[in-house]
Design a protein around this motif. Structure first.
Motif, mmCIF file in Angstrom:
data_model
loop_
_atom_site.group_PDB
_atom_site.id
_atom_site.type_symbol
_atom_site.label_atom_id
_atom_site.label_comp_id
_atom_site.label_asym_id
_atom_site.label_seq_id
_atom_site.Cartn_x
_atom_site.Cartn_y
_atom_site.Cartn_z
ATOM 1 N N LYS A 10 -5.614 -2.080 -5.236
ATOM 2 C CA LYS A 10 -6.792 -1.082 -4.902
ATOM 3 C C LYS A 10 -6.999 -0.929 -3.558
ATOM 4 O O LYS A 10 -6.901 0.364 -3.014
ATOM 5 N N SER A 13 -3.695 0.049 -1.709
ATOM 6 C CA SER A 13 -3.336 1.533 -1.996
ATOM 7 C C SER A 13 -4.515 2.591 -1.052
ATOM 8 O O SER A 13 -3.977 3.470 -0.484
ATOM 9 N N THR A 16 -3.088 2.318 2.764
ATOM 10 C CA THR A 16 -1.951 3.111 2.773
ATOM 11 C C THR A 16 -2.262 4.694 2.663
ATOM 12 O O THR A 16 -1.811 5.251 3.543
ATOM 13 N N TYR A 50 -3.499 7.946 -2.446
ATOM 14 C CA TYR A 50 -4.134 6.905 -3.091
ATOM 15 C C TYR A 50 -3.755 6.567 -4.561
ATOM 16 O O TYR A 50 -3.387 5.377 -5.144
ATOM 17 N N ILE A 53 0.032 5.985 -4.888
ATOM 18 C CA ILE A 53 0.606 4.319 -4.521
ATOM 19 C C ILE A 53 -0.026 3.563 -5.530
ATOM 20 O O ILE A 53 0.776 2.644 -6.031
ATOM 21 N N PHE A 54 -1.315 3.756 -6.051
ATOM 22 C CA PHE A 54 -1.886 2.874 -7.062
ATOM 23 C C PHE A 54 -1.278 2.892 -8.350
ATOM 24 O O PHE A 54 -0.698 1.641 -9.013
#
Length: 349
Positions: A10, A13, A16, A50, A53-54
């Motif tokens: 988390k 993510s 990033t 977020y 990516i997560f």
């Protein structure tokens, strides 16, 4: 200091998404010239990045990691493990997962090494067992065949051959009895009958019973100066007699002509008595010291000597002392001598 390596999925993510959304939203703000549009762009890009990516980490990377953990466990996942995979594992950082896998790999390596050592020990044990049985059996067979082929009618030969066959049969019987004793000790079936007795008396009895053998080898017995004072131990007297006799017998076998065997008894503390049997014989190379209590094990020097016996004496000693809740140890140096000692409980009131 901020460390990206230890981030959970988390946090990774979010980090990033933050790196992506800041420059993009800043560029939109500069192009549009309105801070509200820049803030909205930042929020939209950050949240979208977020979750994207997560989702990728969850669905692809951690799915593979779950397979690795299932492979490590090598069983169908229980409810507890499924809970772990679903809630705890995703909170771990990649570094923590790596540490888990490395710990598993080390454990596997240890188990493989143990299996290899056990396999080597099993192979050597079977080879030695085969040799120990083969020698007296073939000797008996040879003497009997010779007698049946005509020597039985020769009074000068038949009795001598029968006596030799009888000695080998006795050796075979002793070997089987020793193996049976070790098996019972390992299974805990050999019951101890502890009592109070003077350990020096047991040592003197062993000296006396082996005196003829020691005289033939030109070896003398003695107590170390200051160790003659009677010390009472609490143990199975018969079994300790067997241990002491085995140790002294071994010292004679591997001793030097004109040598000596010294017995020492020490009051180490309020609970234990230390007994040691020392000789100035051929000694044991350091690389063999951790193996001398194995069944049938003989060092290279020991094999070169004409030594008779089952090869189980020290192994039996070890099991008897451990059955008393104590340990046996060895100190030795080539061409200097060997000391084997063990501890016993002090007398019980």
């Amino acid at each position: 200091m901020f460390n990206v390596k230890n981030l959970s999925p988390k946090k990774l993510s979010a980090f990033t998404a933050l790196i992506l959304s800041i420059p993009i939203s800043l560029g939109i703000y500069l192009l549009e010239g309105q801070w509200l549009i820049g803030v909205i762009a930042f929020a939209v890009i950050f949240l979208g990045s977020y979750f994207l990516i997560f989702s990728i980490i969850q669905n692809f990377i951690y799915r593979k990691i779950k397979l690795i953990y299932k492979f490590i466990n090598q069983t169908k996942a229980t409810k507890r493990e499924e809970t772990y995979y679903k809630y705890i594992l995703p909170q771990k950082s990649i570094d923590e997962v790596r540490e888990d896998v490395e710990a598993w790999a080390k454990q596997q390596s240890r188990e493989v090494n143990i299996l290899k050592r056990n396999e080597t020990y099993r192979r050597e044990f079977l080879q030695n067992l085969s040799h120990e049985f083969k020698t007296p059996v073939f000797a008996i067979q040879g003497y009997i065949d010779t007698l049946l082929n005509g020597a039985l009618e020769n009074p000068e030969v038949n009795r001598r051959f029968l006596e030799k066959a009888g000695k080998n049969a006795e050796r075979l019987t002793n070997l089987i009895q020793d193996l049976d004793a070790i098996s019972k000790l390992e299974r805990g079936e050999l019951k101890l009958s502890p009592q109070n007795f003077v350990i020096q008396d047991v040592i003197r009895e062993a000296f006396e019973s082996l005196s003829i053998k020691a005289e033939e080898a030109d070896i003398d017995f003695s107590f170390k100066k200051g160790c003659e004072r009677p010390m009472i131990v609490y143990a199975d007297k018969e079994k300790i007699q067997q241990v002491v006799s085995n140790l002294i017998d071994n010292a004679i076998k591997y001793g030097k002509s004109g040598g000596h065997i010294v017995a020492s008894v020490y009051n180490t503390d309020e609970k234990n008595i230390l007994v040691e049997i020392s000789d100035n014989g051929i000694g044991i190379p350091e690389k063999y010291l951790n193996r001398i209590f194995e069944r049938f094990y003989r060092t290279a020097g020991g094999r070169n000597k004409d030594v008779k016996g089952s090869g189980l004496g020290l192994s039996i000693c070890k099991h008897i002392i451990e059955a008393h809740g104590h340990t046996i140890h060895v100190r030795s140096k080539e061409d200097v001598g060997t000391t084997i000692g063990f501890t016993l409980d002090r007398k019980k009131e």
